[in-house]
Design an enzyme around this catalytic site. Structure first.
Site, mmCIF file in Angstrom:
data_model
loop_
_atom_site.group_PDB
_atom_site.id
_atom_site.type_symbol
_atom_site.label_atom_id
_atom_site.label_comp_id
_atom_site.label_asym_id
_atom_site.label_seq_id
_atom_site.Cartn_x
_atom_site.Cartn_y
_atom_site.Cartn_z
ATOM 1 N N ASN A 180 0.829 -1.203 0.000
ATOM 2 C CA ASN A 180 0.000 0.000 0.000
ATOM 3 C C ASN A 180 0.872 1.264 0.000
ATOM 4 O O ASN A 180 0.701 2.168 -0.807
ATOM 5 C CB ASN A 180 -0.876 -0.083 1.247
ATOM 6 C CG ASN A 180 -1.824 1.076 1.456
ATOM 7 O OD1 ASN A 180 -2.836 0.913 2.115
ATOM 8 N ND2 ASN A 180 -1.534 2.256 0.961
ATOM 9 N N ARG A 189 -0.792 -5.704 2.776
ATOM 10 C CA ARG A 189 -1.734 -5.435 1.695
ATOM 11 C C ARG A 189 -1.035 -4.636 0.596
ATOM 12 O O ARG A 189 0.023 -4.049 0.797
ATOM 13 C CB ARG A 189 -2.963 -4.676 2.197
ATOM 14 C CG ARG A 189 -2.676 -3.279 2.732
ATOM 15 C CD ARG A 189 -3.973 -2.568 3.134
ATOM 16 N NE ARG A 189 -3.729 -1.245 3.700
ATOM 17 C CZ ARG A 189 -3.541 -0.996 4.993
ATOM 18 N NH1 ARG A 189 -3.547 -1.987 5.862
ATOM 19 N NH2 ARG A 189 -3.337 0.237 5.410
ATOM 20 N N GLU A 262 -1.959 2.393 11.564
ATOM 21 C CA GLU A 262 -2.072 3.831 11.337
ATOM 22 C C GLU A 262 -3.474 4.362 11.637
ATOM 23 O O GLU A 262 -3.685 5.579 11.651
ATOM 24 C CB GLU A 262 -1.679 4.170 9.899
ATOM 25 C CG GLU A 262 -2.695 3.805 8.830
ATOM 26 C CD GLU A 262 -2.725 2.339 8.434
ATOM 27 O OE1 GLU A 262 -3.395 2.015 7.439
ATOM 28 O OE2 GLU A 262 -2.078 1.501 9.116
ATOM 29 N N ASP A 295 -10.953 4.096 0.461
ATOM 30 C CA ASP A 295 -11.231 3.924 1.884
ATOM 31 C C ASP A 295 -11.816 5.209 2.447
ATOM 32 O O ASP A 295 -11.067 6.109 2.783
ATOM 33 C CB ASP A 295 -9.967 3.503 2.642
ATOM 34 C CG ASP A 295 -8.720 4.301 2.248
ATOM 35 O OD1 ASP A 295 -8.693 4.996 1.218
ATOM 36 O OD2 ASP A 295 -7.741 4.209 3.001
ATOM 37 N N GLU A 479 -5.835 17.035 -2.230
ATOM 38 C CA GLU A 479 -6.001 15.594 -2.402
ATOM 39 C C GLU A 479 -7.320 15.243 -3.082
ATOM 40 O O GLU A 479 -7.398 14.301 -3.865
ATOM 41 C CB GLU A 479 -5.938 14.948 -1.011
ATOM 42 C CG GLU A 479 -6.203 13.469 -0.979
ATOM 43 C CD GLU A 479 -6.442 12.963 0.431
ATOM 44 O OE1 GLU A 479 -6.307 11.757 0.637
ATOM 45 O OE2 GLU A 479 -6.769 13.777 1.313
#
Length: 534
Positions: A180, A189, A262, A295, A479
């Site tokens: 990731n 992952r 995290e 997510d 973002e």
């Protein structure tokens, strides 16, 4: 020149200037009265000097009259009124024409140099320079990097593309996958597999480099298909799902079923909100959602109003399987170029089977869209999302399928400021009203390659006007964006981040493709009132 004459002219000019002040060009407190007091009392700007240095965009009398008519109350409404009527230093004084230069100047700020592992630290060693997204994301991320590379290519930064590819190859060789992000806590992952498409951006034609990269690409494919060897009656293992006809597709997964390092506090709270589900199950679904890059989104929720209903591993996603198809096609091509006929034949067969399964299970003909498949219900989910454009992006859609998707996108997903992620407002950041740079590029590039050039350009224009307008108001590349109101986006587990690698990359690539995209984005486009949707 006679000195006395020059002083006489200066004296007249000064006299006229001070006369203007006396005729109404007084201090902001004098000119704007109640507006001035409201802005300063509500502390609309942190520094009291900010507003008093602002430059009005029209006469003080007109502004004061509009203020009296609109009566904006509270700091947010006052701020909006001020930004519409004044150029405020350090707030909205950035010009749209400066955007391209700003993007080019961002790259050095986002570049990081090679780093070694530190005992007890979480950062993975990187052998070559790389680009980070920005903000809290201070390490290299997997799928972000593809969209960053698009901008690097547009801005003639080929050495950085090559060094980032070297980093990814080294990570695959050491860990067997691209995680990731480049931290130890991400190793369980991956993220949407764009490595094969990244390799298309390389200009390196060295044979030894090509051999090493092909080996890394095949190893990544093996990582995603590892579950094929442990399929049982449930029909799924790790990242592999057996469909009803026996064909194999992929899902998002995570090798751990504990709270994310995290986001530990947030995951524990989400699991606690689902008392009838095993906490480990919730954690696995949350982690798989993080692998998806979305997510989180209503795509993964049984109840769109509750993150605790997350069920990511129960979904066979269209975006992932489109990217896997692109990977298999590129492995076949690279094996053919390497004169490995057996490998080429194997991956041609795998790609053909996957394409057939995508058409059978992920194409929803009656709705004119691609979608995700729900394993428990054995049917497509009802969630319409921008992921529907991935098969167009990888060249897997027929002309008829592409036309149908384009028609649905026009009706459901095109917003005033770009492409909606989904039409659902859930509070999750990968739902409406947010739009994201990578999904804009997938849509624009996919539509353009499918012959839907007008729609592709329209989405590009809407998105770039949103980016330019927000840059004009904030001086930042963000973002994500609210594509309904054309402002900074919201939602999610963390504050809005600025920087920002993939927004910078996609914007650079779009302006390279459409150089005149912002030519009409003055007051009515990039900085002022949004254009009405077509």
């Amino acid at each position: 020149m006679n000195g006395s004459w020059w002083w006489a002219r200066l004296s007249v000019a000064m006299s006229l200037a001070w006369s203007g002040v006396a005729q109404g060009q007084g201090s902001p407190a004098d000119l704007y009265g109640p507006l001035f007091r409201a802005v300063q009392t509500e502390r609309v700007f942190e520094d009291g000097k900010t507003f008093v240095d602002a430059v009005p965009r029209r006469s003080a009398a007109e502004i004061v009259a509009d203020y009296a008519r609109e009566r904006p109350a509270g700091a947010p409404a006052l701020r909006d009124f001020v930004l519409r009527n004044f150029t405020v230093p350090g707030v909205n004084d950035h010009q749209p024409q400066d955007l391209r230069r700003h993007m080019q100047q961002l790259w050095p700020m986002l570049v990081r140099q090679p780093n070694a592992a530190q005992p007890g630290g979480s950062a993975l060693p990187m052998p070559a320079p790389y680009v980070v997204p920005g903000g809290r994301f201070r390490e290299m991320y997997y799928w972000d990097s593809y969209f960053t590379m698009l901008g690097l290519a547009a801005d003639k930064q080929a050495p950085l593309i090559e060094s980032m590819l070297d980093d990814f190859v080294a990570v695959i060789e050491h860990h067997g996958r691209i995680p990731n992000g480049m931290r130890t806590y991400y190793l369980s992952r991956s993220q949407p597999p764009f490595f094969a498409l990244m390799l298309d951006l390389s200009t390196n034609r060295n044979t030894q480099v090509a051999v090493r990269r092909l080996a890394a690409l095949r190893r990544e494919h093996a990582f995603w298909m590892d579950g094929a060897g442990c399929l049982d009656r449930s029909g799924a293992c790790k990242r592999v799902v057996r469909m009803p006809d026996g064909s194999l597709l992929n899902r998002y997964w995570d090798d751990r079923d504990t709270p994310r390092d995290e986001s530990f506090r947030e995951d524990v709270a989400t699991a606690a909100a689902a008392p009838n589900r095993a906490a480990a199950t919730v954690y696995r679904h949350l982690r798989a959602g993080a692998e998806s890059g979305w997510d989180y989104s209503s795509r993964w929720l049984a109840d769109p109003a509750s993150l605790a209903s997350v069920r990511t591993t129960d979904i066979v996603p269209v975006d992932l399987n489109a990217l896997m198809l692109a990977m298999e096609e590129r492995i076949a091509r690279r094996c053919r170029e390497a004169a490995d006929a057996a490998c080429a034949a194997e991956f041609i067969r795998l790609a053909a089977r996957r394409k057939q399964a995508i058409d059978r299970y992920l194409w929803i003909a009656k709705e004119g869209r691609y979608g995700d498949w729900e394993r428990s219900a054995q049917r497509p989910t009802t969630i319409v999302s921008a992921a529907t454009l991935y098969p167009l992006f990888v060249g897997a859609a027929s002309p008829a399928q592409a036309r149908a998707v384009a028609a649905m996108v026009r009706q459901v997903l095109v917003a005033p400021g770009g492409l909606r992620t989904t039409p659902h407002r859930t509070g999750q950041q990968w739902d409406s009203p947010n739009g994201w740079a990578p999904l804009q590029w997938v849509a624009i590039d996919g539509l353009a390659r499918s012959g839907e050039d007008a729609l592709a350009r329209d989405i590009a224009r809407r998105w770039m006007e949103t980016v330019a307008r927000t840059y004009g108001e904030t001086g930042k590349m963000l973002e994500k964006y609210d594509v309904e109101a054309r402002r900074p986006g919201g939602g999610g587990e963390y504050p809005l981040q600025d920087g920002f690698g993939w927004t910078n990359g996609v914007a650079s690539a779009l302006l390279e493709r459409y150089p005149d995209l912002l030519s009409g984005a003055e007051g009515g486009g990039a900085r002022g009132t949004p254009r009405a949707p077509n």
